[in-house]
Design a protein around this motif. Structure first.
Motif, PDB file in Angstrom:
ATOM      1  N   LEU A 107       0.811  -1.216   0.000  1.00  0.00           N
ATOM      2  CA  LEU A 107       0.000   0.000   0.000  1.00  0.00           C
ATOM      3  C   LEU A 107       0.849   1.274   0.000  1.00  0.00           C
ATOM      4  CD1 LEU A 107      -2.865  -1.041   2.455  1.00  0.00           C
ATOM      5  CD2 LEU A 107      -2.876  -1.021  -0.047  1.00  0.00           C
ATOM      6  N   SER A 108       2.089   1.168   0.451  1.00  0.00           N
ATOM      7  CA  SER A 108       2.966   2.346   0.452  1.00  0.00           C
ATOM      8  C   SER A 108       3.674   2.537  -0.889  1.00  0.00           C
ATOM      9  CB  SER A 108       4.009   2.243   1.566  1.00  0.00           C
ATOM     10  OG  SER A 108       4.830   1.110   1.353  1.00  0.00           O
ATOM     11  N   SER A 109       3.546   1.548  -1.767  1.00  0.00           N
ATOM     12  CA  SER A 109       4.190   1.627  -3.088  1.00  0.00           C
ATOM     13  C   SER A 109       3.167   2.119  -4.113  1.00  0.00           C
ATOM     14  CB  SER A 109       4.751   0.252  -3.479  1.00  0.00           C
ATOM     15  OG  SER A 109       5.450   0.327  -4.692  1.00  0.00           O
ATOM     16  N   HIS A 110       2.906   3.418  -4.073  1.00  0.00           N
ATOM     17  CA  HIS A 110       1.865   4.015  -4.919  1.00  0.00           C
ATOM     18  C   HIS A 110       2.199   3.893  -6.402  1.00  0.00           C
ATOM     19  CE1 HIS A 110       0.050   5.510  -1.280  1.00  0.00           C
ATOM     20  NE2 HIS A 110       1.167   6.152  -0.962  1.00  0.00           N
ATOM     21  N   LEU A 111       3.458   4.032  -6.739  1.00  0.00           N
ATOM     22  CA  LEU A 111       3.859   3.949  -8.146  1.00  0.00           C
ATOM     23  C   LEU A 111       3.623   2.539  -8.689  1.00  0.00           C
ATOM     24  CD1 LEU A 111       4.927   5.673 -10.413  1.00  0.00           C
ATOM     25  CD2 LEU A 111       7.243   5.048  -9.746  1.00  0.00           C
ATOM     26  N   PHE A 112       3.935   1.522  -7.898  1.00  0.00           N
ATOM     27  CA  PHE A 112       3.708   0.141  -8.309  1.00  0.00           C
ATOM     28  C   PHE A 112       2.220  -0.099  -8.562  1.00  0.00           C
ATOM     29  CE2 PHE A 112       2.706  -4.291  -7.398  1.00  0.00           C
ATOM     30  CZ  PHE A 112       3.631  -4.964  -8.186  1.00  0.00           C
ATOM     31  N   ILE A 113       1.379   0.318  -7.628  1.00  0.00           N
ATOM     32  CA  ILE A 113      -0.066   0.140  -7.777  1.00  0.00           C
ATOM     33  C   ILE A 113      -0.566   0.898  -9.003  1.00  0.00           C
ATOM     34  CG2 ILE A 113      -2.319   0.626  -6.720  1.00  0.00           C
ATOM     35  CD1 ILE A 113      -0.952   0.169  -3.989  1.00  0.00           C
ATOM     36  N   GLY A 114      -0.045   2.106  -9.210  1.00  0.00           N
ATOM     37  CA  GLY A 114      -0.453   2.903 -10.373  1.00  0.00           C
ATOM     38  C   GLY A 114      -0.087   2.229 -11.686  1.00  0.00           C
ATOM     39  N   ILE A 115       1.115   1.690 -11.769  1.00  0.00           N
ATOM     40  CA  ILE A 115       1.565   1.043 -13.010  1.00  0.00           C
ATOM     41  C   ILE A 115       0.785  -0.240 -13.270  1.00  0.00           C
ATOM     42  CG2 ILE A 115       3.527  -0.111 -14.108  1.00  0.00           C
ATOM     43  CD1 ILE A 115       5.319   2.013 -12.757  1.00  0.00           C
ATOM     44  N   ILE A 116       0.505  -1.009 -12.212  1.00  0.00           N
ATOM     45  CA  ILE A 116      -0.313  -2.219 -12.370  1.00  0.00           C
ATOM     46  C   ILE A 116      -1.706  -1.840 -12.862  1.00  0.00           C
ATOM     47  CG2 ILE A 116      -1.449  -4.103 -11.120  1.00  0.00           C
ATOM     48  CD1 ILE A 116       1.458  -4.678 -11.598  1.00  0.00           C
ATOM     49  N   SER A 117      -2.264  -0.769 -12.316  1.00  0.00           N
ATOM     50  CA  SER A 117      -3.599  -0.320 -12.731  1.00  0.00           C
ATOM     51  C   SER A 117      -3.603   0.102 -14.194  1.00  0.00           C
ATOM     52  CB  SER A 117      -4.058   0.853 -11.851  1.00  0.00           C
ATOM     53  OG  SER A 117      -4.088   0.483 -10.494  1.00  0.00           O
ATOM     54  N   ILE A 118      -2.572   0.820 -14.611  1.00  0.00           N
ATOM     55  CA  ILE A 118      -2.473   1.240 -16.015  1.00  0.00           C
ATOM     56  C   ILE A 118      -2.364   0.022 -16.926  1.00  0.00           C
ATOM     57  CG2 ILE A 118      -0.951   2.393 -17.690  1.00  0.00           C
ATOM     58  CD1 ILE A 118      -0.285   4.402 -15.440  1.00  0.00           C
ATOM     59  N   THR A 119      -1.567  -0.969 -16.515  1.00  0.00           N
ATOM     60  CA  THR A 119      -1.420  -2.202 -17.302  1.00  0.00           C
ATOM     61  C   THR A 119      -2.758  -2.915 -17.465  1.00  0.00           C
ATOM     62  OG1 THR A 119       0.829  -2.453 -16.430  1.00  0.00           O
ATOM     63  CG2 THR A 119      -0.138  -4.369 -17.493  1.00  0.00           C
ATOM     64  N   LEU A 120      -3.522  -2.989 -16.381  1.00  0.00           N
ATOM     65  CA  LEU A 120      -4.832  -3.644 -16.441  1.00  0.00           C
ATOM     66  C   LEU A 120      -5.781  -2.909 -17.383  1.00  0.00           C
ATOM     67  CD1 LEU A 120      -5.367  -4.561 -12.675  1.00  0.00           C
ATOM     68  CD2 LEU A 120      -5.184  -6.162 -14.575  1.00  0.00           C
ATOM     69  N   VAL A 121      -5.801  -1.589 -17.273  1.00  0.00           N
ATOM     70  CA  VAL A 121      -6.675  -0.792 -18.143  1.00  0.00           C
ATOM     71  C   VAL A 121      -6.279  -0.970 -19.603  1.00  0.00           C
ATOM     72  CG1 VAL A 121      -7.332   1.565 -18.785  1.00  0.00           C
ATOM     73  CG2 VAL A 121      -7.268   0.909 -16.373  1.00  0.00           C
ATOM     74  N   LEU A 122      -4.988  -0.920 -19.887  1.00  0.00           N
ATOM     75  CA  LEU A 122      -4.512  -1.105 -21.264  1.00  0.00           C
ATOM     76  C   LEU A 122      -4.876  -2.488 -21.796  1.00  0.00           C
ATOM     77  CD1 LEU A 122      -0.988   0.590 -21.158  1.00  0.00           C
ATOM     78  CD2 LEU A 122      -3.040   1.422 -22.320  1.00  0.00           C
ATOM     79  N   GLN A 123      -4.759  -3.502 -20.939  1.00  0.00           N
ATOM     80  CA  GLN A 123      -5.088  -4.860 -21.370  1.00  0.00           C
ATOM     81  C   GLN A 123      -6.565  -4.978 -21.721  1.00  0.00           C
ATOM     82  OE1 GLN A 123      -3.185  -7.145 -22.252  1.00  0.00           O
ATOM     83  NE2 GLN A 123      -4.597  -8.855 -22.469  1.00  0.00           N
ATOM     84  N   VAL A 124      -7.429  -4.399 -20.906  1.00  0.00           N
ATOM     85  CA  VAL A 124      -8.869  -4.432 -21.196  1.00  0.00           C
ATOM     86  C   VAL A 124      -9.157  -3.715 -22.507  1.00  0.00           C
ATOM     87  CG1 VAL A 124     -11.138  -3.645 -20.431  1.00  0.00           C
ATOM     88  CG2 VAL A 124      -9.549  -4.654 -18.775  1.00  0.00           C
TER      89      VAL A 124
END
Length: 197
Positions: A107-124
């Protein structure tokens, strides 16, 4: 996708445990035995799953009532989507390759969570809307769940693999292809002396 994954892992802040580790020598292998163990476990799983879907996917996914071309397109999209989800879930494993709790400090790794979220959105977007560019087709919710479950298996698999002990000796030293040479004892001194003579 690999670029985003590498960026997500490379931008994580150093942990106290990492800072307490001894420095790694110049001649030490870049890929440790722990990394080899994790890579081999995930690679075997993904190869088995993807080959199974390639050769038996039409039966497993119940695509027999589809036309041949359509069935192949749906099957290939599921294979692509499942592969990407395996990588996304495995990025969490890669954060802590030698620890059981891969979610520690997440939860403290905001950049990691953000990049994973972007990857998921791009995949969809790629699967659902970029069919002409990526040779994909929109999937129904059941096939999306299949892809997510296949990716999710990476987590328990990684947890089980971490119980497999690894030797201290670097993996590549067990094969003849290793470029590493011994630099300790009389052997290396004698070798250097012989070269000078």
């Amino acid at each position: 996708m690999d670029t985003l994954g590498a960026l997500a892992l490379a931008t994580g802040p150093p942990t106290d445990q990492l800072m307490r580790k001894h420095p790694v020598g110049r001649r030490e292998p870049l890929i440790t035995n722990i990394m080899w163990r994790n890579v081999i476990a995930q690679a075997l799983f993904q190869v088995i799953v993807l080959l199974t879907l390639t050769f038996k996917g039409n039966d497993i996914l119940k695509l027999k009532h589809y036309k041949t071309g359509r069935a192949d397109l749906v099957r290939n999209t599921v294979i692509f989507n499942a592969f990407v989800f395996c990588q996304i879930f495995n990025e969490f494993n890669s954060r802590k390759p030698d620890q059981k709790n891969i979610f520690e400090g997440l939860l403290s790794s905001h950049l990691f969570i953000g990049i994973i979220s972007i990857t998921l959105v791009l995949q969809v977007l790629i699967v659902e809307f970029a069919g002409k560019i990526a040779s994909t087709t929109p999937l129904d919710w059941e096939k999306w769940i299949v892809c997510i479950v296949i990716g999710f298996i990476s987590w328990p698999l990684a947890a089980i693999a971490k119980f497999i002990p690894v030797p201290e000796k670097p993996f590549l030293d067990y094969c003849y292809c290793s470029p590493r040479k011994s630099t300790s004892g009389h052997g290396s001194s004698s070798h250097r002396k012989a070269e000078v003579d």
